[in-house]
Design a protein around this motif. Sequence first.
Motif, PDB file in Angstrom:
ATOM      1  N   PHE A   1       4.849  -1.060 -10.434  1.00 29.74           N
ATOM      2  CA  PHE A   1       4.655   0.327  -9.522  1.00 29.74           C
ATOM      3  C   PHE A   1       5.362  -0.335  -8.234  1.00 29.74           C
ATOM      4  O   PHE A   1       5.293  -1.503  -7.868  1.00 29.74           O
ATOM      5  CB  PHE A   1       3.297   0.709  -9.047  1.00 29.74           C
ATOM      6  N   ILE A   2       5.998   0.633  -7.438  1.00 32.51           N
ATOM      7  CA  ILE A   2       6.573   0.457  -6.174  1.00 32.51           C
ATOM      8  C   ILE A   2       6.247   1.051  -5.073  1.00 32.51           C
ATOM      9  O   ILE A   2       6.123   2.523  -5.128  1.00 32.51           O
ATOM     10  CB  ILE A   2       8.223   0.409  -6.432  1.00 32.51           C
ATOM     11  N   GLN A   3       5.998   0.647  -3.978  1.00 30.72           N
ATOM     12  CA  GLN A   3       5.616   1.135  -2.523  1.00 30.72           C
ATOM     13  C   GLN A   3       6.871   1.296  -1.613  1.00 30.72           C
ATOM     14  O   GLN A   3       7.380   0.184  -1.438  1.00 30.72           O
ATOM     15  CB  GLN A   3       4.572   0.432  -2.075  1.00 30.72           C
ATOM     16  N   ASN A   4       7.166   2.343  -1.025  1.00 28.25           N
ATOM     17  CA  ASN A   4       8.145   2.510  -0.278  1.00 28.25           C
ATOM     18  C   ASN A   4       9.527   1.661  -0.447  1.00 28.25           C
ATOM     19  O   ASN A   4      10.192   1.049   0.189  1.00 28.25           O
ATOM     20  CB  ASN A   4       7.801   1.774   1.099  1.00 28.25           C
ATOM     21  N   GLY A   5      10.167   2.178  -1.808  1.00 32.03           N
ATOM     22  CA  GLY A   5      11.309   1.577  -2.326  1.00 32.03           C
ATOM     23  C   GLY A   5      12.043   2.808  -3.222  1.00 32.03           C
ATOM     24  O   GLY A   5      13.016   2.505  -3.914  1.00 32.03           O
ATOM     25  N   GLU A   6      11.372   3.878  -3.158  1.00 37.87           N
ATOM     26  CA  GLU A   6      11.899   5.087  -3.901  1.00 37.87           C
ATOM     27  C   GLU A   6      12.431   6.043  -3.227  1.00 37.87           C
ATOM     28  O   GLU A   6      12.270   7.209  -3.437  1.00 37.87           O
ATOM     29  CB  GLU A   6      10.487   5.580  -4.488  1.00 37.87           C
ATOM     30  N   LEU A   7      13.003   5.942  -2.063  1.00 43.63           N
ATOM     31  CA  LEU A   7      13.753   6.902  -1.178  1.00 43.63           C
ATOM     32  C   LEU A   7      14.765   7.690  -1.964  1.00 43.63           C
ATOM     33  O   LEU A   7      14.797   8.907  -2.060  1.00 43.63           O
ATOM     34  CB  LEU A   7      14.355   6.350   0.251  1.00 43.63           C
ATOM     35  N   HIS A   8      15.308   6.783  -2.788  1.00 43.81           N
ATOM     36  CA  HIS A   8      16.521   7.474  -3.579  1.00 43.81           C
ATOM     37  C   HIS A   8      16.257   8.331  -4.806  1.00 43.81           C
ATOM     38  O   HIS A   8      16.901   8.969  -5.224  1.00 43.81           O
ATOM     39  CB  HIS A   8      17.622   6.279  -3.988  1.00 43.81           C
ATOM     40  N   THR A   9      14.735   8.059  -5.207  1.00 42.73           N
ATOM     41  CA  THR A   9      14.377   8.827  -6.205  1.00 42.73           C
ATOM     42  C   THR A   9      13.290   9.931  -5.768  1.00 42.73           C
ATOM     43  O   THR A   9      13.147  10.853  -6.446  1.00 42.73           O
ATOM     44  CB  THR A   9      13.805   7.965  -7.344  1.00 42.73           C
ATOM     45  N   HIS A  10      12.437   9.657  -4.837  1.00 42.14           N
ATOM     46  CA  HIS A  10      11.511  10.450  -4.535  1.00 42.14           C
ATOM     47  C   HIS A  10      11.723  11.268  -2.963  1.00 42.14           C
ATOM     48  O   HIS A  10      11.021  12.039  -2.690  1.00 42.14           O
ATOM     49  CB  HIS A  10      10.123   9.901  -4.409  1.00 42.14           C
ATOM     50  N   GLY A  11      12.522  11.071  -2.387  1.00 43.18           N
ATOM     51  CA  GLY A  11      13.064  11.647  -1.110  1.00 43.18           C
ATOM     52  C   GLY A  11      12.546  10.909   0.185  1.00 43.18           C
ATOM     53  O   GLY A  11      11.936   9.776   0.203  1.00 43.18           O
TER      54      GLY A  11
END
Length: 441
Positions: free
Chosen positions: A384-394
């Motif tokens: 799982f990833i924390q604060n690395g998903e700007l490009h996928t989750h917004g």
Amino acid sequence: MKQQVYDVIGIGVGPFNLGMAALLDPLEDVSALFLEKEEEFNWHPDMLIEGTTLQVPFFADLVSMADVRSEHSFLHYLQQHQRLYHFYFLEKFHIPRKEYNHYCRWVSNRLDSCRFGSEVTKVTTAPIEGDILYQVTAVDQATGRESTYTAKHIVMGIGTEPRVPEAFQEALGETVFHTSEYLARKSAINLEQSVAVIGSGQSAAEVMLDVAKHQEDKGGSLQWYTRSQGFFPMEYSKLGLEYFSPDYIDFFYELPQWKKDQLLNNQGLLYKGISTETIAEIYDHMYERTVGNVDPAIHLQAMTEVTEIKRQGNSWRLNGFQKISEDPIAFDADVVILGTGYQARVPRFFEEMEESIIWDDHGRFVINKGYDLETRLQTSGNIFIQNGELHTHGVGAPDLGLGAYRNAVIINQIAHREVYPIQEQHVFQTFGTKKQPVTLY
């Protein structure tokens, strides 16, 4: 002796993984270990400038948005420190950044699952007891001793890293540095000289104001440049804040990636601007400094891109251009402070698994709706990833107010049950096409 298999190992203990550790704390059926290379918790310690506050309400603590009854909440922290009435009379939603850091340190000291001074150097997989599990190698910073831990799941919470444009990197040193180092450098540099601040985000604005206050009695000059269209406020209207909600994540995630990237390019002021309070304080400071038409030796200039920083004698020559008129600009500064933001980092400890991780066309992680990485690994558990998903989750990825929600989603998957209920509707507006009710005859 049989090695313990943790249900989850967290790598990095920033606010998001610390929040996960706090939410996992009361669960007796989930074993967890969180490893952090630093000796103790400290949240952006060199940006804890006096008077700065969080940009989100205190409800965006480590746990409250998932469990208001948690003993690791900010309100419980206040109660334990006999500050409830002080806070009550303060009548502010946005707490001092210094106190938020102290609160997080307090929580980290209460959690046995958090192990500081332990740097993760390698993550691999191995067949163990009929399953393929994750093996995490970490080095004790004090002794140099290497240990290996085993887990079903990994939660990566190493955060972002300062972004410095390639054209500026050769100049980095004692008098050219990123805002993330500001307080550590402040006592060693001469702010009474000419100072240039580059960038127009919150960090750049806070540093600019702190330098201006320092120079008021001691002299010096200050120049503030940004390539943005202006020194604009971050969006903070009530309906604008609804973009930092699970509802918007649901809408954004289902879009094709090219539309996501297009949207993000036009949403900078949702998460990159300056708070209206900071802008007002800067303006008020400038107004008072110019009483009687006094020149405060402060220059603000937007729409201007600095393209080069090069040594000129004992100072620096900065070259660039005004983006609208395209006129060249050149100016000198003794100290250059770069408010050029942060970027996602790909950790070195994933090197051995790099070919098994799926990357998108821009070299970014492919991240599923539940915050787990898309991989070719034959494991039953997830990364799982924390604060690395700007490009996928917004835009909500780095927002503290969504940290507890993301942790609830991840914890429910790790525990294979609904530990923390996930509500369906959080906002008044509809982001996609509203589904029309179907009438049956």
